[in-house]
Design a protein around this motif. Structure first.
Motif, short mmCIF file in Angstrom:
data_model
loop_
_atom_site.label_atom_id
_atom_site.label_comp_id
_atom_site.label_asym_id
_atom_site.label_seq_id
_atom_site.Cartn_x
_atom_site.Cartn_y
_atom_site.Cartn_z
N ASP A 107 3.68 12.33 -1.72
CA ASP A 107 4.44 11.08 -1.73
C ASP A 107 3.27 10.07 -1.88
O ASP A 107 3.64 8.98 -2.57
N ILE A 108 2.08 10.52 -1.84
CA ILE A 108 1.57 9.52 -2.16
C ILE A 108 0.17 9.48 -4.07
O ILE A 108 0.38 10.56 -4.79
N LEU A 109 0.58 8.53 -4.80
CA LEU A 109 0.60 8.09 -6.26
C LEU A 109 -0.99 9.18 -6.79
O LEU A 109 -1.17 9.35 -7.52
N GLY A 110 -1.66 8.19 -5.40
CA GLY A 110 -3.45 7.79 -5.95
C GLY A 110 -3.77 6.73 -5.54
O GLY A 110 -3.01 6.31 -5.06
N GLU A 111 -5.09 6.77 -5.63
CA GLU A 111 -6.37 6.17 -4.66
C GLU A 111 -5.92 4.99 -5.69
O GLU A 111 -6.10 4.68 -7.10
N ILE A 112 -5.95 3.54 -4.96
CA ILE A 112 -5.25 2.09 -5.84
C ILE A 112 -6.65 2.26 -6.80
O ILE A 112 -8.14 2.18 -5.90
N LYS A 113 -6.34 1.75 -8.41
CA LYS A 113 -8.24 1.78 -8.85
C LYS A 113 -8.44 0.05 -7.96
O LYS A 113 -7.59 -1.34 -7.70
N PRO A 114 -9.34 0.06 -8.18
CA PRO A 114 -10.47 -0.94 -7.38
C PRO A 114 -9.81 -2.60 -8.35
O PRO A 114 -10.13 -3.40 -7.52
N GLU A 115 -9.69 -2.29 -9.21
CA GLU A 115 -9.38 -3.83 -10.17
C GLU A 115 -7.81 -4.20 -9.90
O GLU A 115 -7.13 -5.07 -10.12
N LYS A 116 -7.41 -3.41 -9.26
CA LYS A 116 -5.86 -2.89 -8.98
C LYS A 116 -5.69 -3.82 -7.25
O LYS A 116 -4.11 -4.62 -7.32
N MET A 117 -6.23 -3.37 -6.88
CA MET A 117 -6.46 -4.85 -4.97
C MET A 117 -6.14 -5.70 -5.19
O MET A 117 -7.24 -6.76 -5.44
N PRO A 118 -5.02 -6.37 -4.75
CA PRO A 118 -5.00 -7.21 -4.61
C PRO A 118 -5.85 -8.51 -2.97
O PRO A 118 -6.07 -7.12 -2.72
N ASP A 119 -5.42 -9.67 -3.20
CA ASP A 119 -6.50 -10.56 -2.37
C ASP A 119 -6.41 -10.24 -1.17
O ASP A 119 -7.26 -9.73 -0.32
N TRP A 120 -5.53 -9.99 -0.74
CA TRP A 120 -4.28 -9.78 0.44
C TRP A 120 -4.76 -8.57 1.34
O TRP A 120 -5.32 -8.25 2.19
N ALA A 121 -4.66 -7.75 0.43
CA ALA A 121 -5.27 -6.57 0.89
C ALA A 121 -6.41 -6.15 1.27
O ALA A 121 -6.92 -5.03 2.28
N LYS A 122 -7.42 -7.23 0.30
CA LYS A 122 -9.19 -6.11 1.21
C LYS A 122 -9.36 -6.85 2.44
O LYS A 122 -9.62 -6.27 3.19
N GLU A 123 -8.88 -8.28 2.51
CA GLU A 123 -9.03 -9.25 3.41
C GLU A 123 -7.96 -8.35 4.58
O GLU A 123 -8.46 -8.17 5.57
N ALA A 124 -6.83 -7.65 4.73
CA ALA A 124 -6.32 -7.21 6.04
C ALA A 124 -7.06 -5.98 5.72
O ALA A 124 -7.30 -5.20 7.10
N LEU A 125 -7.62 -5.07 4.38
CA LEU A 125 -8.03 -3.76 4.83
C LEU A 125 -9.75 -3.71 5.44
O LEU A 125 -9.45 -3.51 6.89
N ALA A 126 -10.23 -5.26 5.69
CA ALA A 126 -11.58 -5.70 6.02
C ALA A 126 -11.20 -5.71 7.98
O ALA A 126 -11.88 -5.75 8.79
N LYS A 127 -9.75 -6.61 8.01
CA LYS A 127 -9.75 -7.07 9.14
C LYS A 127 -9.07 -5.16 10.28
O LYS A 127 -9.64 -5.46 11.62
N ILE A 128 -8.58 -5.00 9.43
CA ILE A 128 -8.42 -3.49 10.06
C ILE A 128 -9.67 -2.20 9.77
O ILE A 128 -9.98 -1.62 11.82
N GLN A 129 -10.36 -2.65 9.42
CA GLN A 129 -11.66 -1.61 9.85
C GLN A 129 -12.35 -2.03 10.99
O GLN A 129 -13.06 -1.39 11.46
N THR A 130 -12.76 -3.42 10.75
CA THR A 130 -13.52 -4.29 11.78
C THR A 130 -12.40 -4.37 13.37
O THR A 130 -12.98 -3.62 14.40
N GLN A 131 -11.26 -4.01 13.33
CA GLN A 131 -10.60 -3.56 14.64
C GLN A 131 -10.82 -2.42 15.11
O GLN A 131 -10.77 -1.67 16.02
#
Length: 201
Positions: free
Chosen positions: A165-189
């Motif tokens: 079900d995995i299409l692939g890794e998201i291309k860096p330029e396609k990663m939306p800002d909200w997702a970058k913020e969410a990722l940083a929060k998850i990694q910090t937690q």
């Protein structure tokens, strides 16, 4: 509490259920009870737990109970719509064109991957709920495994997907800002959780 063979909640057999958003709205019947109609929510704390009944009401009036069931379904629709409207971004589903092609034989652990929108329930078939931080599972490390365990960036919930079900890794330029913020929060937690775990040893 719930019997998996014949969908039961206590003595009530589930006759109607609609899963909208984070909750399932259930209508059950126990013909032998003084109050034969049950309406409740069912939630799932994680992928390994059984459903938990919440805010249950019972009634001896079918129409009253059915109205309550419909009211709760409508409320879940409103809640889910409000959640969707929080994201000020293009909700058009990601496709394989937005991804670094997935080599099934290689590890995707630690990468943000795109889940095929069609595996999600209808209300979640848009870009927001496709982004997942892959964290483990035989499918995530590559090879013959199928299970990919990870955290949905939008919900912050840990769940299981199939590698197919995995299409692939998201291309860096396609990663939306909200997702970058969410990722940083998850990694910090996760870092804080690991640090606390070490301190408790």
């Amino acid at each position: 509490m719930e019997n998996e063979e014949k969908r039961m909640i206590d003595s009530y057999e589930v006759e109607q259920s609609i899963h909208i958003g984070t909750k399932e709205v259930v209508f059950g019947v126990d013909k032998k009870s003084e109050y034969p109609f049950l309406v409740c929510y069912c939630t799932y704390d994680n992928i390994f737990s059984a459903a938990q009944a919440e805010k249950a009401i019972i009634s001896d009036d079918y129409l009253e109970a059915m109205q309550e069931f419909l009211n709760r379904v409508q409320e879940q629709v409103k809640i889910t719509q409000t959640e969707k409207e929080k994201y000020k971004c293009d909700l058009k589903p990601f496709t394989i064109e937005d991804c670094i092609p997935d080599d099934k034989g290689k590890s995707i652990v630690g990468k943000v991957v795109v889940v095929n929108a069609e595996v999600n329930r209808y209300e979640y078939r848009h870009s927001v709920y496709q982004l997942v931080l892959a964290e483990g599972g035989n499918g995530a490390i590559g090879g013959r495994g199928r299970a990919v365990m990870g955290t949905c960036l939008a919900e912050g919930k840990y769940a299981r997907w199939e590698r197919s079900d995995i299409l692939g890794e998201i291309k860096p330029e396609k990663m939306p800002d909200w997702a970058k913020e969410a990722l940083a929060k998850i990694q910090t937690q996760k870092k804080l959780k690991k640090a606390k775990s070490r301190e408790e040893r």
